[in-house]
Scaffold this active site. Sequence first.
Site, PDB file in Angstrom:
ATOM      1  N   GLY A   1       0.874  -1.169   0.000  1.00 11.27           N
ATOM      2  CA  GLY A   1       0.000   0.000   0.000  1.00 11.27           C
ATOM      3  C   GLY A   1       0.905   1.211   0.000  1.00 11.27           C
ATOM      4  CD  GLU A   2       2.492   5.315  -1.079  1.00 13.92           C
ATOM      5  OE1 GLU A   2       2.102   4.657  -2.067  1.00 13.92           O
ATOM      6  OE2 GLU A   2       3.672   5.673  -0.929  1.00 13.92           O
TER       7      GLU A   2
ATOM      8  CB  CYS B   1       5.488  -3.797  -0.954  1.00 15.42           C
ATOM      9  SG  CYS B   1       6.075  -2.576  -2.120  1.00 15.42           S
TER      10      CYS B   1
ATOM     11  CB  ILE C   1       3.768  -2.544  -7.105  1.00 14.72           C
ATOM     12  CG1 ILE C   1       3.267  -3.778  -7.876  1.00 14.72           C
ATOM     13  CG2 ILE C   1       2.896  -1.322  -7.426  1.00 14.72           C
ATOM     14  CD1 ILE C   1       1.882  -4.258  -7.453  1.00 14.72           C
TER      15      ILE C   1
ATOM     16  CG  HIS D   1       3.238  -6.634  -4.045  1.00 18.17           C
ATOM     17  ND1 HIS D   1       2.283  -6.162  -3.171  1.00 18.17           N
ATOM     18  CD2 HIS D   1       4.013  -5.581  -4.367  1.00 18.17           C
ATOM     19  CE1 HIS D   1       2.481  -4.869  -2.973  1.00 18.17           C
ATOM     20  NE2 HIS D   1       3.517  -4.489  -3.687  1.00 18.17           N
TER      21      HIS D   1
ATOM     22  CD  GLU E   1       0.651  -9.304  -2.138  1.00 15.30           C
ATOM     23  OE1 GLU E   1       1.729  -9.852  -1.853  1.00 15.30           O
ATOM     24  OE2 GLU E   1       0.545  -8.074  -2.327  1.00 15.30           O
TER      25      GLU E   1
HETATM   26  N1  GLN Z   1       5.838   2.983  -2.529  1.00 18.50           N
HETATM   27  C1  GLN Z   1       5.148   2.479  -1.365  1.00 18.50           C
HETATM   28  C2  GLN Z   1       5.750   3.082  -0.089  1.00 18.50           C
HETATM   29  O1  GLN Z   1       6.759   3.709  -0.156  1.00 18.50           O
HETATM   30  C3  GLN Z   1       5.179   0.962  -1.302  1.00 18.50           C
HETATM   31  C4  GLN Z   1       4.513   0.380  -2.513  1.00 18.50           C
HETATM   32  C5  GLN Z   1       3.801  -0.921  -2.289  1.00 18.50           C
HETATM   33  O2  GLN Z   1       3.516  -1.317  -1.174  1.00 18.50           O
HETATM   34  N2  GLN Z   1       3.454  -1.555  -3.372  1.00 18.50           N
HETATM   35  O3  GLN Z   1       5.228   2.935   0.963  1.00 18.50           O
END
Ligand code: GLN
Length: 189
Positions: free
Chosen positions: A46-47, A76, A129, A165, A167
């Site tokens: 996610g972020e 990630c 990603i 990822h 999953e």
């Molecule tokens: N770019 C996201 C971050 O810095 C991570 C990306 C992801 O979880 N696919 O948190």
Amino acid sequence: MKIGVLALQGDFDAHRRRLEQLGAEVVLVRKPEQLDLIEALVIPGGESSTFLKLLGEQGLEKLKQFVRSKPTFGTCAGAILLASEVENPSQAGLGAVDMRVRRNAYGRQVDSSIRTGEMEGAPIEMVFIRAPRIERVGPAVQVLGREGATPVLVRQGKTLAATFHPELSPDARVHQAFLDMVRTTNGKG
Ligand code: GLN
């Protein structure tokens, strides 16, 4: 086995499906109290900065306590949250894995890619990603997977972190490895 998947944001549902395929009972964790009901936790992609905002100081503290005592797997953004040091930009984290990660390290042009890496000596598909890059690992960290020369799947004690990822690939080996880890860690007490 009751496994929580942090479901504040990001691609938690793909983790839920994979863990259920492998026979785990999944709890989607949306409130800090739910951490008391589970044996292990997955923190999805996610972020990571958004996760921190949504968790707030109290949520982060509760999560920190959980991660210290129970097996946790971050992918990630989840891996970023587990790191001891984060750059580009620097941000707070759980400090469960002694490593330095650089967020969005692969640059705009290669935002996402599917590459073949290696896990415990065998080739494995890896979906990246906007991935972080692990730039340093401490002596207590085991590198379980690499893409080229770069560590991408690491373990420290009861914590597992992947910058890709798993999953999103059909291969279930990484989640299986986590469930095996949960069994041995929690079995030992
Ligand atoms: N770019 C996201 C971050 O810095 C991570 C990306 C992801 O979880 N696919 O948190």
